[in-house]
Design a protein around this motif. Structure first.
Motif, PDB file in Angstrom:
ATOM      1  N   ASN A   1       0.811  -1.212   0.000  1.00 53.62           N
ATOM      2  CA  ASN A   1       0.000   0.000   0.000  1.00 53.62           C
ATOM      3  C   ASN A   1       0.846   1.265   0.000  1.00 53.62           C
ATOM      4  N   LEU A   2       2.145   1.110  -0.254  1.00 55.59           N
ATOM      5  CA  LEU A   2       3.046   2.257  -0.291  1.00 55.59           C
ATOM      6  C   LEU A   2       3.812   2.267  -1.613  1.00 55.59           C
ATOM      7  N   PRO A   3       3.171   2.712  -2.703  1.00 60.37           N
ATOM      8  CA  PRO A   3       3.857   2.764  -4.001  1.00 60.37           C
ATOM      9  C   PRO A   3       5.160   3.552  -3.892  1.00 60.37           C
ATOM     10  N   GLY A   4       6.166   3.044  -4.556  1.00 66.15           N
ATOM     11  CA  GLY A   4       7.479   3.680  -4.486  1.00 66.15           C
ATOM     12  C   GLY A   4       8.362   3.049  -3.445  1.00 66.15           C
ATOM     13  N   LEU A   5       7.774   2.335  -2.488  1.00 65.05           N
ATOM     14  CA  LEU A   5       8.548   1.654  -1.453  1.00 65.05           C
ATOM     15  C   LEU A   5       8.586   0.151  -1.693  1.00 65.05           C
ATOM     16  N   VAL A   6       7.433  -0.420  -2.016  1.00 65.52           N
ATOM     17  CA  VAL A   6       7.371  -1.859  -2.247  1.00 65.52           C
ATOM     18  C   VAL A   6       8.261  -2.230  -3.436  1.00 65.52           C
ATOM     19  N   ARG A   7       8.953  -3.358  -3.316  1.00 65.80           N
ATOM     20  CA  ARG A   7       9.887  -3.803  -4.349  1.00 65.80           C
ATOM     21  C   ARG A   7       9.131  -4.541  -5.451  1.00 65.80           C
ATOM     22  N   LEU A   8       9.459  -4.218  -6.693  1.00 67.01           N
ATOM     23  CA  LEU A   8       8.753  -4.787  -7.842  1.00 67.01           C
ATOM     24  C   LEU A   8       9.703  -5.567  -8.733  1.00 67.01           C
ATOM     25  N   GLN A   9       9.120  -6.423  -9.570  1.00 69.53           N
ATOM     26  CA  GLN A   9       9.890  -7.134 -10.563  1.00 69.53           C
ATOM     27  C   GLN A   9       9.037  -7.267 -11.829  1.00 69.53           C
ATOM     28  N   ARG A  10       9.683  -7.622 -12.926  1.00 73.45           N
ATOM     29  CA  ARG A  10       8.991  -7.819 -14.195  1.00 73.45           C
ATOM     30  C   ARG A  10       8.949  -9.314 -14.512  1.00 73.45           C
ATOM     31  N   ILE A  11       7.797  -9.758 -15.022  1.00 76.94           N
ATOM     32  CA  ILE A  11       7.689 -11.140 -15.466  1.00 76.94           C
ATOM     33  C   ILE A  11       7.021 -11.164 -16.842  1.00 76.94           C
ATOM     34  N   ARG A  12       7.359 -12.173 -17.619  1.00 76.94           N
ATOM     35  CA  ARG A  12       6.696 -12.409 -18.898  1.00 76.94           C
ATOM     36  C   ARG A  12       5.549 -13.371 -18.630  1.00 76.94           C
ATOM     37  N   ALA A  13       4.337 -12.948 -18.953  1.00 79.30           N
ATOM     38  CA  ALA A  13       3.157 -13.735 -18.600  1.00 79.30           C
ATOM     39  C   ALA A  13       2.423 -14.225 -19.839  1.00 79.30           C
ATOM     40  N   ASP A  14       1.882 -15.426 -19.754  1.00 80.55           N
ATOM     41  CA  ASP A  14       0.984 -15.956 -20.782  1.00 80.55           C
ATOM     42  C   ASP A  14       0.029 -16.936 -20.107  1.00 80.55           C
ATOM     43  N   MET A  15      -0.931 -17.432 -20.844  1.00 80.10           N
ATOM     44  CA  MET A  15      -1.947 -18.289 -20.244  1.00 80.10           C
ATOM     45  C   MET A  15      -1.441 -19.690 -19.916  1.00 80.10           C
ATOM     46  N   ASN A  16      -0.244 -20.019 -20.372  1.00 80.74           N
ATOM     47  CA  ASN A  16       0.333 -21.333 -20.078  1.00 80.74           C
ATOM     48  C   ASN A  16       1.326 -21.298 -18.928  1.00 80.74           C
ATOM     49  N   MET A  17       1.490 -20.159 -18.293  1.00 84.08           N
ATOM     50  CA  MET A  17       2.472 -20.034 -17.220  1.00 84.08           C
ATOM     51  C   MET A  17       2.005 -20.789 -15.981  1.00 84.08           C
ATOM     52  N   PRO A  18       2.910 -21.070 -15.040  1.00 81.17           N
ATOM     53  CA  PRO A  18       2.501 -21.749 -13.799  1.00 81.17           C
ATOM     54  C   PRO A  18       1.408 -20.969 -13.077  1.00 81.17           C
ATOM     55  N   GLN A  19       0.639 -21.669 -12.273  1.00 78.13           N
ATOM     56  CA  GLN A  19      -0.484 -21.032 -11.588  1.00 78.13           C
ATOM     57  C   GLN A  19      -0.086 -20.352 -10.291  1.00 78.13           C
ATOM     58  N   THR A  20       1.110 -20.634  -9.757  1.00 78.78           N
ATOM     59  CA  THR A  20       1.551 -19.965  -8.538  1.00 78.78           C
ATOM     60  C   THR A  20       2.694 -19.016  -8.843  1.00 78.78           C
ATOM     61  N   VAL A  21       2.719 -17.904  -8.132  1.00 78.16           N
ATOM     62  CA  VAL A  21       3.726 -16.869  -8.368  1.00 78.16           C
ATOM     63  C   VAL A  21       5.122 -17.400  -8.115  1.00 78.16           C
ATOM     64  N   MET A  22       5.312 -18.193  -7.064  1.00 80.97           N
ATOM     65  CA  MET A  22       6.644 -18.668  -6.745  1.00 80.97           C
ATOM     66  C   MET A  22       7.205 -19.520  -7.875  1.00 80.97           C
ATOM     67  N   ALA A  23       6.364 -20.343  -8.491  1.00 82.20           N
ATOM     68  CA  ALA A  23       6.829 -21.191  -9.579  1.00 82.20           C
ATOM     69  C   ALA A  23       7.193 -20.363 -10.806  1.00 82.20           C
ATOM     70  N   ALA A  24       6.468 -19.268 -11.036  1.00 84.37           N
ATOM     71  CA  ALA A  24       6.735 -18.435 -12.212  1.00 84.37           C
ATOM     72  C   ALA A  24       7.920 -17.513 -12.003  1.00 84.37           C
ATOM     73  N   SER A  25       7.988 -16.871 -10.836  1.00 83.47           N
ATOM     74  CA  SER A  25       9.034 -15.871 -10.609  1.00 83.47           C
ATOM     75  C   SER A  25      10.411 -16.504 -10.502  1.00 83.47           C
TER      76      SER A  25
END
Length: 628
Positions: free
Chosen positions: A191-215
């Motif tokens: 809830n604090l934009p500019g503070l929370v750490r972000l990353q970029r991912i390439r997404a498609d409909m065949n990607m894993p269903q959990t974030v940990m598996a994809a990231s």
């Protein structure tokens, strides 16, 4: 292979190992189970871009009308969402900031539930039987791991994914560059934009269903941040766009690159400080404060904005002040004045968010924030702001925060715990008593978060160790890493049989050594100065050669107590033993700016270094000390 490439390769192998381990574990933590965007899309019968038609603050009802169909047919019927917090808690501040007529979001609808993404925030709603109104439901802190960014980019990405294409998404970081979302989610940083750490991912409909598996998968993970330095030329070109929104968004993206782009971006951003659009001026000012904090002109631009007669301009200036980093702390007293004197609620909310984002840099605002703990509409955000400010400035708030632990609303109780754990000190002990009792019947998310809170409290939470060891936490490493954070003098993380398939620590649980060390690394980064005593211990062990198989991030532990560690290391620069001198030099260099106090000693050692090799090593160390 270069050292950098080797390090990246090793990290990717470790992350893949984590994903493989998670795949076979019978139970996983709520963060690891967070859905990817493809999962959210698949679970939705209909998806549409919606616009806020109205927001009745008294009735806490938002009326949403669909303006663009992304999946399924466009509905002509408006939807009413009651966004009053669960158990009667106040409307969440991110929703308040967003819910202005004309603001947009993406609505994902199933049969009886819906989730709404308004860019930098999500909420879940459930259908109220027969009432025609949707009621806000269970908190979903995991959804920013699926997407965190602009609504327009989300809508376009969904269309691309449904068309069988891939899209680049920004999400709360969890996996890239050894970042973990545990602290960010537990401490409400999403809830604090500019503070929370972000990353970029390439997404498609065949990607894993959990974030940990994809990231953690090289096919999807694109690295940390919303952009990288290769995007800078295109961003600088956008600063000249005829569209004010494009100019402002380009400045925002450049800000995220920090000091690394100082030499290239300072001039074009400075040229926008006189832009006719307030949003552009303020975005340029906050970006300059992050990449070139010694400039004073950006502070002048933001200060004038905070005093503008137009509430919308004041609100935008306050938002960008929060994004300006520590240098913007000079504006903290002006932000504090808005909390009590500004007649516009949206300005007051923006000022409080800015103070929370600035954290310790806004210490002078603490006296103005503490009274807000008595205001039901502001107490949660005030608790988070005071937690971010930390001790000693926020310490006077601890008695009021302790009173909040008795609230009949869970959101208020947990806000108090968050704030107290970050402020710390003996007066924060009531939070320990609260958590020891709460652990007995905690949900998975609550238990996971409490491990974070107790680790921040450190020795103050020593009487919670039995409860920690027996905590019903699905992640097998968190209890041991939390026990270490409470009593770090027991051992260094990599020494307790850990690092290469060891037991992980005496706190309970454990797990494969590499996975344990990744979690310990995150703890070291977050606990910082709270680990000062261990910095001195590690420095002594490095000098006598008993530090063991220390990973590269172990030097970050030295930096937690820079002055104390440097005091141990610098005398050894005068040793007659070359190996001892080199160990001290290397350790000081890896500490970086935290060892700046050793600069004179290193220069003295440089002047009498007997070989060219030793001179080069000392020169390297000096460069690391002065690095940004």
């Amino acid at each position: 292979m270069s050292h950098v490439k080797f390090k990246i390769a090793v990290r990717m192998m470790v992350l893949v190992a984590i994903v493989n381990l998670i795949a076979v574990l019978p139970a996983r933590a709520y963060i690891d189970l967070a859905p990817t965007l493809s999962k959210v899309i698949s679970d939705s019968r209909r998806i549409s871009v919606v616009e806020v038609a109205s927001f009745d603050r008294a009735k806490h009802e938002i009326v949403l009308k669909e303006v663009r169909a992304l999946k399924g047919e466009l509905s002509t019927e408006a939807a009413t969402h009651d966004v009053l917090g669960t158990e009667g808690a106040a409307v969440a501040r991110p929703i308040l900031q967003w819910a202005t007529p004309g603001a947009r979001a993406v609505l994902f609808t199933s049969r009886t539930t819906a989730v709404v993404c308004f860019g930098a925030g999500w909420y879940q709603a459930r259908s109220a039987t027969g009432a025609g109104t949707w009621k806000i439901g269970t908190d979903r802190p995991d959804l920013p791991l699926a997407y965190y960014g602009s609504v327009s980019r989300l809508a376009d990405s969904i269309e691309q994914m449904l068309a069988g294409k891939s899209a680049v998404l920004t999400v709360v970081a969890h996996g890239a560059d050894n970042e973990a979302a545990s602290f960010d989610l537990a401490l409400n940083r999403q809830n604090l934009p500019g503070l929370v750490r972000l990353q970029r991912i390439r997404a498609d409909m065949n990607m894993p269903q959990t974030v940990m598996a994809a990231s953690g998968n090289a096919n999807y993970s694109l690295g940390g941040g919303v952009v990288d330095e290769s995007d800078l030329p295109a961003l600088i070109a956008k600063l000249k766009s005829d569209d004010a929104t494009s100019r402002a968004e380009a400045a925002d993206d450049i800000r995220s690159l920090g000091k690394a782009v100082r030499s290239t971006a300072t001039s074009p951003l400075t040229g926008l400080l006189g832009d006719s659009a307030p949003r552009v001026r303020f975005a340029a000012a906050s970006a300059l404060l992050k990449i070139n904090p010694k400039q004073t002109s950006p502070l002048d631009v933001l200060a004038k904005g905070l005093e503008n007669s137009d509430a919308a301009v004041r609100r935008e200036a306050a938002r960008n002040a929060g994004l300006g980093g520590p240098a913007a702390g000079a504006l903290s007293e002006k932000l504090a004045a808005l909390l009590s004197k500004d007649a516009d609620e949206s300005v007051r909310v923006a000022a409080l968010q800015a103070i929370a984002t600035l954290g310790p840099a806004a210490a002078k605002a603490a006296p103005a924030v503490i009274p807000l703990l008595d205001d039901k509409d502001y107490m949660i955000d005030a608790a988070d702001a005071l937690g971010r400010i930390g001790a000693p400035a926020a310490s006077p708030a601890l008695p009021k925060l302790a009173q909040m632990l008795a609230s009949d609303q869970a959101e208020i109780r947990w806000a108090a715990v968050r704030g107290m754990s970050q402020i710390g000190g003996k007066e924060a002990h009531p939070a320990v008593d609260f958590m020891v009792k709460a652990l007995r019947s905690a949900t998975e998310a609550e238990g996971y978060n409490m491990m974070i809170y107790l680790s921040l409290l450190g020795p103050v939470a020593s009487d919670a160790l039995p409860a920690v060891r027996n905590a019903p936490i699905k992640n097998p490493v968190l209890p041991s890493s939390t026990a270490w954070a409470i009593s770090p003098e027991q051992y260094l993380p990599w020494q307790y049989g850990g690092g290469r398939g060891g037991r992980g620590g005496p706190g309970g649980g454990g797990g494969p050594g590499d996975i344990a060390l990744l979690i310990y690394e995150d703890y070291v980064r977050e606990l910082g100065p709270r680990l000062t005593p261990m910095a001195k211990t590690l420095a002594q062990q490095i000098m006598d050669g008993t530090e063991g198989n220390m990973p590269a991030w172990g030097y970050e532990l030295l930096a937690c107590g820079g002055a104390e560690a440097a005091a141990v290391l610098t005398p050894h620069l005068n040793s007659d033993d070359l190996n001892v001198r080199e160990r001290a030099t290397v350790a000081l260099g890896y500490m970086g700016p935290a060892a700046l106090g050793a600069k004179d000693s290193l220069n003295a050692a440089l002047s009498k270094a007997p070989t060219e090799r030793e001179k080069r090593l000392i020169e390297w160390s000096l460069r690391k000390l002065e690095a940004d």
